[in-house]
Design a protein around this motif. Structure first.
Motif, short mmCIF file in Angstrom:
data_model
loop_
_atom_site.label_atom_id
_atom_site.label_comp_id
_atom_site.label_asym_id
_atom_site.label_seq_id
_atom_site.Cartn_x
_atom_site.Cartn_y
_atom_site.Cartn_z
N UNK A 1 27.27 62.07 41.61
CA UNK A 1 26.75 61.16 41.50
C UNK A 1 27.78 60.01 41.38
N UNK A 2 28.32 60.17 40.22
CA UNK A 2 29.46 59.27 39.73
C UNK A 2 30.74 58.88 40.74
N UNK A 3 30.97 59.98 41.42
CA UNK A 3 32.04 59.77 42.27
C UNK A 3 31.93 58.82 43.51
N UNK A 4 30.43 59.18 44.03
CA UNK A 4 30.04 58.48 45.22
C UNK A 4 29.80 57.03 44.74
N UNK A 5 29.30 56.81 43.65
CA UNK A 5 29.15 55.47 43.05
C UNK A 5 30.40 54.56 42.99
N UNK A 6 31.17 55.04 42.56
CA UNK A 6 32.59 54.56 42.66
C UNK A 6 33.32 54.37 43.95
N UNK A 7 33.17 55.43 44.84
CA UNK A 7 33.41 55.24 46.25
C UNK A 7 32.84 54.08 46.85
N UNK B 1 21.85 58.50 45.25
CA UNK B 1 21.36 59.45 46.27
C UNK B 1 20.46 58.83 47.40
N UNK B 2 20.55 57.80 47.56
CA UNK B 2 19.93 57.35 48.92
C UNK B 2 20.68 55.91 49.56
N UNK B 3 21.73 55.44 48.88
CA UNK B 3 22.42 54.40 49.56
C UNK B 3 23.65 54.96 50.09
N UNK B 4 23.97 54.31 51.25
CA UNK B 4 25.11 55.04 52.06
C UNK B 4 26.28 54.03 52.26
N UNK B 5 27.20 54.48 52.89
CA UNK B 5 28.41 53.43 52.99
C UNK B 5 28.19 52.56 54.22
#
Length: 411
Positions: free
Chosen positions: A317-323, A392-396
């Motif tokens: 989750x943290x890795x995706x948050x930073x990305x 968990x529910x926000x995408x790029x």
């Protein structure tokens, strides 16, 4: 401001728009957490970037609540305290939150509001502190309620409130410090403070530290046990998606539980709650942090909501948050004319939570127009646009559309 009805946001075209939209699509296709969006109910056509205020609805919650209301309450009635295990809900749900904040079982009780739990934590910490200490250090940038509660707790325990900037808090921790209250993530700017280092500094000074996790739990690793945190509080309606007004939680490290003297000793935290004795004897373990009858409806909605975390690693989750936040800032730089917005969230990953805050003129009006165009963030006075990224529910593609919409407003 442009009119949202007469001037809708165009679809991405060739050039910068197309390149960023294509990258967003590719990043979403490669996102291992992308499928988790199916675990939530979200309106079509809306980019929801306010999960740091109120998390989205987990899809399983409505049916779960129907069972709670119709069967557990409607049919079983009072029997549900035993047959549906209502009585153990505060500790049971606390144990479900525990791995999300890096805590072993038996140290978290769920119930009451964040403010009430903070009051219990601060007074309890002051009573645990070494005799003769006179000061309570409080994050000067904290959410206002934390400051109000801290001032009351200090009056009750005879301590002096000392406001400190978290970046310089370690230097202010001295032999006179009893308790330190800090926010893991600043609610306005999204700045992530160094929990391990500041906890070590507090302990080196002989003080206890209380952390407010409202803007970090469920968005990034916390490591309460690993870093020796004494007490912590947090809400569950942001990144934990527990619903509006969902009960908060209180973490009391196992080593402090026998000495934890709550300023709100209620019948639910009694060692023998149904003995109804006039003398108070505190329960053992996390139950010592309970007060009155648990708020069962919202408690069990939260329990169902926590099901979205099944099989999810907070490190991912943290890795995706930073990305996500990196990509959003890149898109803002590409779409928004120079000088129109200023990022107040730190660029460095070690200092960034899971939100991006932008300062701009007419921020209130800008956010209102973003919301009218289907991009939901929030405004913080006097001039901050705040965007929360819930991996968990926000995408790029959400991040790209939000930045493109912002650019169109300023264009």
């Amino acid at each position: 401001m442009s009119d949202a009805t007469s001037n809708p946001i165009p679809e991405p075209t060739a050039g910068v728009d197309g390149d960023l939209a294509a990258r967003a699509a590719q990043l979403d296709a490669e996102d291992g957490l992308g499928k988790l969006r199916e675990r939530f109910t979200l309106p079509d056509g809306v980019v929801y970037l306010d999960g740091n205020s109120l998390g989205a609805l987990p899809a399983a919650v409505p049916d779960a609540m129907s069972d709670v209301v119709r069967r557990q309450w409607g049919e079983l009635l009072i029997r549900s305290w035993d047959e549906s295990d209502w009585w153990t809900a505060p500790e049971r749900i606390g144990d479900r939150i525990a791995p999300l904040v890096g805590a072993a079982p038996g140290q978290i009780a769920v119930g009451d509001s964040t403010s009430v739990n903070l009051f219990k934590a601060l007074v309890g910490a002051a009573r645990l502190a070494a005799p003769g200490r006179t000061r309570m250090l409080v994050d000067a940038t904290t959410f206002p309620t934390d400051g109000y509660i801290a001032a009351s707790a200090a009056r009750m325990t005879g301590l002096e409130i000392v406001p400190v900037d978290p970046s310089g808090a370690a230097e202010r921790m001295t032999a006179d410090t009893a308790v330190v209250l800090l926010n893991h993530v600043d609610y306005r700017t999204g700045r992530l403070h160094d929990l391990p280092a500041l906890t070590r500094a507090a302990h080196a000074a002989g003080a206890l530290v209380v952390w407010d996790l409202c803007h970090s739990a469920g968005a990034l690793p916390v490591g309460l046990d690993a870093h020796g945190v004494d007490l912590a509080v947090g809400c569950t309606y942001k990144y934990l998606n527990g619903g509006p007004g969902a009960p908060a939680y209180l973490y009391v490290a196992a080593r402090h539980q026998d000495g934890f003297d709550s300023p709100l000793p209620g019948w639910n935290s009694h060692a023998e709650p149904f003995a109804m004795t006039p003398e108070y004897e505190p329960a053992r373990g996390a139950a010592r942090a309970r007060v009155g009858t648990p708020d069962i409806l919202s408690m069990l909605a939260l329990e169902s909501a926590l099901g979205v975390w099944e099989g999810v690693d907070v490190a991912d989750v943290r890795a995706k948050s930073l990305a996500l936040t990196d990509f959003f800032l890149e898109c803002v730089a590409a779409y928004v004319p120079a000088g129109k917005v200023e990022a107040v969230t730190p660029a460095g990953h070690a200092e960034r939570g899971s939100q991006v805050s932008l300062r701009c003129g007419n921020a209130r009006e800008v956010m209102a127009e973003l919301i009218a165009r289907g991009v939901v963030g929030d405004f913080r006075a006097p001039d901050v646009l705040r965007f929360g990224f819930t991996p968990l529910y926000v995408g790029f593609a959400d991040a790209e559309r939000a930045a493109r919409t912002l650019g169109h407003i300023f264009g």
